[in-house]
Structure formats: structure tokens, C-alpha cells
Scaffold this motif. Structure first.
Motif, PDB file in Angstrom:
ATOM      1  N   ARG A   1      16.247  22.378  34.273  1.00  0.00           N
ATOM      2  CA  ARG A   1      15.783  21.486  35.461  1.00  0.00           C
ATOM      3  C   ARG A   1      16.794  20.427  35.957  1.00  0.00           C
ATOM      4  NH1 ARG A   1      11.038  21.695  31.834  1.00  0.00           N
ATOM      5  NH2 ARG A   1      11.611  19.434  30.981  1.00  0.00           N
ATOM      6  N   MET A   2      17.587  20.382  35.309  1.00  0.00           N
ATOM      7  CA  MET A   2      18.767  19.299  35.932  1.00  0.00           C
ATOM      8  C   MET A   2      19.367  19.724  37.205  1.00  0.00           C
ATOM      9  SD  MET A   2      20.556  18.044  32.332  1.00  0.00           S
ATOM     10  CE  MET A   2      21.648  17.106  33.171  1.00  0.00           C
ATOM     11  N   GLU A   3      20.155  18.720  37.645  1.00  0.00           N
ATOM     12  CA  GLU A   3      20.875  19.246  39.210  1.00  0.00           C
ATOM     13  C   GLU A   3      21.837  19.802  38.534  1.00  0.00           C
ATOM     14  OE1 GLU A   3      20.415  18.637  42.195  1.00  0.00           O
ATOM     15  OE2 GLU A   3      18.633  17.277  42.267  1.00  0.00           O
ATOM     16  N   PRO A   4      22.353  20.920  39.412  1.00  0.00           N
ATOM     17  CA  PRO A   4      23.467  21.740  38.938  1.00  0.00           C
ATOM     18  C   PRO A   4      24.592  20.933  38.611  1.00  0.00           C
ATOM     19  CG  PRO A   4      22.063  22.898  40.640  1.00  0.00           C
ATOM     20  CD  PRO A   4      21.487  21.495  40.515  1.00  0.00           C
ATOM     21  N   GLU A   5      25.122  20.438  39.657  1.00  0.00           N
ATOM     22  CA  GLU A   5      26.365  19.456  39.231  1.00  0.00           C
ATOM     23  C   GLU A   5      26.101  18.774  38.047  1.00  0.00           C
ATOM     24  OE1 GLU A   5      28.771  18.751  42.233  1.00  0.00           O
ATOM     25  OE2 GLU A   5      28.074  20.256  43.499  1.00  0.00           O
ATOM     26  N   GLN A   6      25.018  18.028  37.652  1.00  0.00           N
ATOM     27  CA  GLN A   6      25.119  17.602  36.304  1.00  0.00           C
ATOM     28  C   GLN A   6      25.069  18.340  35.089  1.00  0.00           C
ATOM     29  OE1 GLN A   6      21.585  14.921  36.769  1.00  0.00           O
ATOM     30  NE2 GLN A   6      22.722  13.180  36.698  1.00  0.00           N
ATOM     31  N   ARG A   7      24.497  19.355  35.304  1.00  0.00           N
ATOM     32  CA  ARG A   7      24.132  20.539  34.446  1.00  0.00           C
ATOM     33  C   ARG A   7      25.832  20.978  34.211  1.00  0.00           C
ATOM     34  NH1 ARG A   7      21.388  25.394  36.194  1.00  0.00           N
ATOM     35  NH2 ARG A   7      20.099  24.235  37.080  1.00  0.00           N
ATOM     36  N   ALA A   8      26.396  21.099  35.138  1.00  0.00           N
ATOM     37  CA  ALA A   8      27.927  21.925  35.155  1.00  0.00           C
ATOM     38  C   ALA A   8      28.697  20.930  34.347  1.00  0.00           C
ATOM     39  CB  ALA A   8      28.371  21.780  36.475  1.00  0.00           C
ATOM     40  N   LEU A   9      28.638  19.517  34.172  1.00  0.00           N
ATOM     41  CA  LEU A   9      29.407  18.566  33.237  1.00  0.00           C
ATOM     42  C   LEU A   9      29.055  18.994  31.915  1.00  0.00           C
ATOM     43  CD1 LEU A   9      29.139  15.518  35.503  1.00  0.00           C
ATOM     44  CD2 LEU A   9      31.120  16.702  34.869  1.00  0.00           C
ATOM     45  N   LEU A  10      27.648  18.881  31.653  1.00  0.00           N
ATOM     46  CA  LEU A  10      27.257  19.080  30.126  1.00  0.00           C
ATOM     47  C   LEU A  10      27.771  20.392  29.749  1.00  0.00           C
ATOM     48  CD1 LEU A  10      23.813  17.524  30.230  1.00  0.00           C
ATOM     49  CD2 LEU A  10      25.735  16.382  29.227  1.00  0.00           C
TER      50      LEU A  10
END
Lengths: 186, 379
Positions: free
Chosen positions: A135-144
Motif C-alpha cells: 500500500r505504500m507509495e512506490p518510491e518509498q516502497r522502493a527504498l525499503l
């Protein structure tokens, strides 16, 4: 293998790509949430990797460079609207013989046995974590994904995302907070 | 006396990298007095472990099916070979190709002399004319698309051609585009009519693409997205980032992008702002529906957490500076100026201004807000 391919050995390219394939498929899967989309994205990334290899200068590690190309493909694809941020990583990708939903692990095996992915993701906490991540924003998800799943260090993440190292840190922390928020939503 | 830990302390703690011991002690002491924060940190540690565990499982699953992997890789190789073939056969050869190649070579050489972006000079291979024609043909196509996206060639880090997904097609032996600002000079001095025609055609393509509405033109937004990925800083701002960060609590900052020849700055600012809006989310925003935006003047709000050293704010401004740095060497420049109409008084700061993130994204508010004005200046 890269050197061998550059030296004229065509089989070395296939070998090189086979070596990184699981990692790239996994990256695409975590970014898009659907096994078939993950395969399509991975294939698109590999085409770009093949086209870009002659220009690869070795400034970064080849694996980091490949992750970068793949992440760009995933993020670009998302911007085109193919990946929805609400897509669940637990989303079924079809049905099994008994009519049950099938997931990535299912799609990669055919013997009916639970896959390692299924066994682990059955855990309630991991399921919530997986859904929260989706559910996260893709760019935030990408970092994780780059940090925790792919195991890149800050400098490598900065290289992949093309942002300063300091920005990686601040965004990564916010991403962790955001993930927690999403997980708590259930 | 313990102080509230900063983001970096907590991030290091979560990732098990907190050192030296006195820093560990300090953070531990701070957390012991705030059970809610301590619990949150513990949960984030567990999240990290969980993500690592999930990845192991996914990797195992992916490795389990070698057949699918071989199929995927072979299809990718076949596709790339097919793409190369289509590139050769999909476009009729033109008689002026040698002239275009010459033009590319001349402009590339000029770019090299000017210390511009990376250029790879077209190789001449008399022994294999057919292969050369193919290479030139592909170069011309790349030229067209690159010029529609003027920042593309420089979006990859210096020294590594084609490293981004979007630029992966640029490989050794293929020339990249000339700087747009070099065109007017070059086009007037080059005697070759075919080369002139080729460059005019590229410039017209750029103009046509840029003239389309930003919001409805996905390719433009994508171009802006690529621009945002630039790492190089090409500007000559009047204020350093440190100075700008120091001013941020009392003044507005004016971030000026100037335009030249092809009205480049204004349109570029639009594209970048649009892309920035779609990409940066809570960190930067610009209202495309605003009339001033349409005129090419816009205000971008940058938000960043407060900390004693303005580290996050400096990051945000550096990021912005990089984004707008662009290929401005000859086509424009940016300035980071203190604006006269900013608020005069320092806001009073409390603990919540520092720990705003601890209540979760739904309650986030900016610790500080900078209004950045992008304003075209016609030469």
C-alpha cells in the motif's frame, strides 16, 4: 562473465542474466505485486540491460547497475498506470486445480507442495507486513526493498535512486515510519 | 540529561548500526523515557527483519523454477535482437544519412570542446558499410527521441552511458545529442544544407513536443521525471545551500530559472514542476492548475523536517538545485536568492516540530516550508 561476453562468447550473456534473474524477478514482484507483471517487467528490464551493457563502464557494480535499470523500469511502468499502489502483494495470480488462489510461489512450482514463499508468508505478521508494503507509495516502497530486501548500502541506493546519500537516509527513515503506519492499518 | 534522538540515530538503531557506545547510551536513555517511541522503534526493527525474511522466501521461490528463468532470459535476448532488427528494417535509408552523420560528428566535437556532456564520436568503419549505415540509422533515431527529451543524455551519471532504464539503449559507438543551446550558433555557421535541415528538424521536434499541454503529455512528464534524476549540478546560484538553509526560517527563497533561445527555461520549468509534483509527494508540490503556473511562474513548496543543523532542509534544497541545475550551461541558469516578500519573524519551535514524524504519516506536517519561485527570464 561480462568480460567473456564482451570477448565474443554469446553464452556468457545468458549465463549472466540467469544468475541475476531471481533477484530481479523478486525486485519486480515486490514493486508491482503480481507474478505475471513481475515477469513482464523483468523481461523488459533485461532487454534494456542487454542494450545498455556495451555502454556499461563499471563505475558501479554490475549487479547494482542492473538493479538500477530494473528499478527504473518498475517506477516508469508504475507511472504509466500499470502498477496500482493498492495492488496487494498477496494478490492471487490465478487458480489452482482445486480452485484455490495461487500466488508467486504457486506460479513458479507445479508439484502442489507449499513453496517456501507460502510457508513464510503464511505468518500473520508477515502477511500484514507484505500488505502494508504494497500500500505504500512506490518510491518509498522502493527504498525499503533496496535496503532490506536487496541489501544495498546507502551509497548504492543513492546510485540507484539518483539522490544524495543524506536524502536516502531521511527518506528511508520516513519510509520505515510509513510502513509501520500501513502495517497497523492491517 | 537525555535529548530526543534524531532521525539518523533512530535509523541507525533500527538497522543495528548505532555507534559509538556513547551515542548508543544517549539514544537508549532518550528512548527509556518515551515508551511509545521505544515500542515504535522496536516494531520498525521487526519490520526490517520481516522484509529480509520475505525476500529470502521470494528468492527461494524464484530460484526453484530454473525452467521459467531460462525461458524469461531467452525471451529477453530474443526481444533485444528483434528490436535491433526492427531498428534496421523499420525505417527506409535516406540519402542524406552521411550528411547527418557528419553533422552529428561536428556537433559532437563541438560538445567535447565545450566540455559538455559525454559524447561518443561515431566510428567510421569502411570495411563494413552496411553495419555503419545501421549504426547511423539508430543514432539518428536516438537523436530524435533524445532531443524531445533534452536532459536525457545527461540523466545518467557521468562516465556511464546508458545506465538508467531509459537510457540503456545508448551504447558505445552511438552519438548523443548536441546541447540545444549550441544549435542556433552551429546551424548558422555550418555550410552543409543537409546537416542544417537535420538539426532544424530536431529542433522543430523539440518545440512541437514542448508546445503540447504538460498535463496531457505523458512523454513530457516522463522527460521531466528523467530530468529529476539528474545528479549533476550545473548552476551558479548566488546563495550556497548552507546560506539558503540559514535564511529559510525568515525569508522566502526565489529560485529562478532563466530562458534563452528556444524559450527553454520556461517550458522546462513547467515540465520539471509537473514531474516534481508527481514524484516528490509530500516533499515538494506545485499547483499546475494555477494561472501563474501556466505562465511559467510557479511556487514550489518544499517541506522538510527540522533539525538543529538543517540537514533535511539542506538535502531538500540540494535536491531542488540538482533538479533545476539541468543543462543550463548555455541555455540558462538558476539563482537562489533571498526574496523581499518573505515573513520577517522566526516561528517559535517546540518539541513537536522536531518529532513530527513520530505520530505517523497521517499526522505529518512540514517542519518548515520554503516557497521556491521559478520564474522565467527572457534574455
Amino acid at each position: 562473465m561480462l568480460q567473456a561476453w564482451r570477448g565474443g562468447d554469446p553464452a556468457a550473456l545468458e549465463e549472466l542474466l540467469l544468475m541475476v534473474e531471481p533477484r530481479l524477478v523478486s525486485l519486480c514482484f515486490r514493486m508491482c505485486g503480481r507474478p505475471q507483471d513481475a515477469r513482464d517487467l523483468c523481461q523488459e528490464a533485461m532487454v534494456k540491460i542487454i542494450q545498455g551493457l556495451p555502454g556499461f563502464t563499471g563505475r558501479s557494480r554490475v549487479s547494482t547497475w542492473m538493479i538500477r535499470v530494473t528499478m527504473n523500469v518498475c517506477l516508469t511502468d508504475r507511472r504509466r498506470g500499470k502498477i496500482r499502489r493498492t495492488t496487494s502483494l498477496d494478490a492471487p495470480c490465478g487458480q489452482g486445480t482445486a480452485g484455490e488462489d495461487r500466488t508467486l510461489g504457486d506460479s513458479r512450482t507445479s508439484d502442489g507442495e507449499p513453496t517456501p514463499a507460502e510457508r513464510v508468508e503464511r505468518g500473520e505478521d508477515l502477511g500484514r507486513l507484505s500488505r502494508g508494503l504494497a500500500r505504500m507509495e512506490p518510491e518509498q516502497r522502493a527504498l525499503l526493498i533496496l535496503r532490506d530486501a536487496q541489501g544495498l548500502d546507502y551509497a548504492e541506493i543513492a546510485d540507484v535512486m539518483e539522490i544524495p546519500v543524506g536524502t536516502v537516509k531521511s527518506r528511508l527513515f520516513r519510509a520505515r515510519v510509513a510502513l509501520r503506519e500501513e502495517v497497523e492499518k492491517g | 540529561m537525555s535529548r530526543h534522538p534524531l532521525e539518523n540515530d533512530l535509523l541507525d538503531l533500527i538497522e543495528g548500526r548505532l555507534a559509538p557506545p556513547d551515542r548508543v547510551e544517549s539514544v537508549r536513555a532518550a528512548l527509556s523515557g518515551d515508551r511509545a517511541l521505544l515500542r515504535r522503534v522496536e516494531q520498525m526493527v521487526a519490520d526490517r527483519r520481516g522484509l529480509i525474511e520475505l525476500e529470502k522466501a521470494t528468492l527461494q521461490a524464484a530460484r526453484a523454477d530454473r525452467g521459467a528463468a531460462i525461458e524469461l532470459v531467452r525471451e529477453a535476448i530474443e526481444r533485444s535482437e528483434r528490436d535491433a532488427l526492427i531498428g534496421l528494417e523499420g525505417r527506409p535509408r535516406k540519402r542524406r544519412l552521411p550528411a547527418i552523420a557528419a553533422a552529428i560528428g561536428v556537433v559532437a566535437a563541438a560538445g567535447l570542446l565545450a566540455g559538455g556532456t559525454t559524447w561518443i564520436v561515431l566510428e567510421q568503419n569502411a570495411a563494413n558499410r552496411a553495419a555503419e549505415q545501421h549504426k547511423i540509422e539508430r543514432s539518428s533515431q536516438a537523436h530524435m527521441s533524445n532531443l524531445a527529451d533534452p536532459v536525457r543524455s545527461t540523466s545518467a551519471p557521468a562516465g556511464e552511458a546508458g545506465v538508467s532504464g531509459d537510457t540503456a539503449g545508448a551504447s558505445a559507438g552511438e552519438p548523443l545529442e548536441p546541447p540545444i543551446a549550441a544549435m542556433p550558433t552551429w546551424i548558422n555557421t555550418n555550410p552543409d544544407p543537409h546537416a542544417k535541415e537535420a538539426v532544424r528538424s530536431w529542433a522543430a521536434q523539440v518545440e512541437k513536443t514542448l508546445a503540447e499541454p504538460v498535463d496531457s503529455n505523458a512523454s513530457l512528464v516522463e522527460a521531466g521525471e528523467r530530468a529529476l534524476r539528474r545528479v549533476e549540478s550545473g548552476g551558479s546560484g548566488r546563495l550556497s545551500i548552507d546560506e539558503a538553509a540559514g535564511l529559510v526560517l525568515t525569508r522566502q527563497l526565489k529560485f529562478v530559472v532563466s530562458a534563452s533561445g528556444l524559450d527553454w527555461g520556461r517550458r522546462r520549468a513547467e515540465v520539471l514542476a509537473s514531474a516534481m509534483r508527481s514524484r516528490a509527494g509530500a516533499e515538494a508540490s506545485a499547483d499546475a492548475s494555477d494561472e501563474s503556473f501556466r505562465r511559467g511562474e510557479l511556487e514550489i513548496e518544499v517541506t522538510a523536517a527540522l533539525d538543529p543543523e538543517h540537514a533535511a532542509l539542506r538535502d531538500a534544497l540540494s535536491d531542488l538545485q540538482r533538479r533545476f541545475g539541468g543543462p543550463t550551461g548555455e541555455s540558462g541558469w538558476f539563482e537562489l536568492d533571498p526574496a523581499a516578500d518573505g515573513p520577517a519573524a522566526l516561528p517559535s519551535l517546540g518539541l513537536n516540530d522536531i518529532l513530527w514524524w513520530s505520530s505517523g504519516p497521517s499526522a505529518w506536517r512540514p517542519g518548515v516550508s520554503v516557497r521556491v519561485r521559478v520564474q522565467p527570464i527572457e534574455p
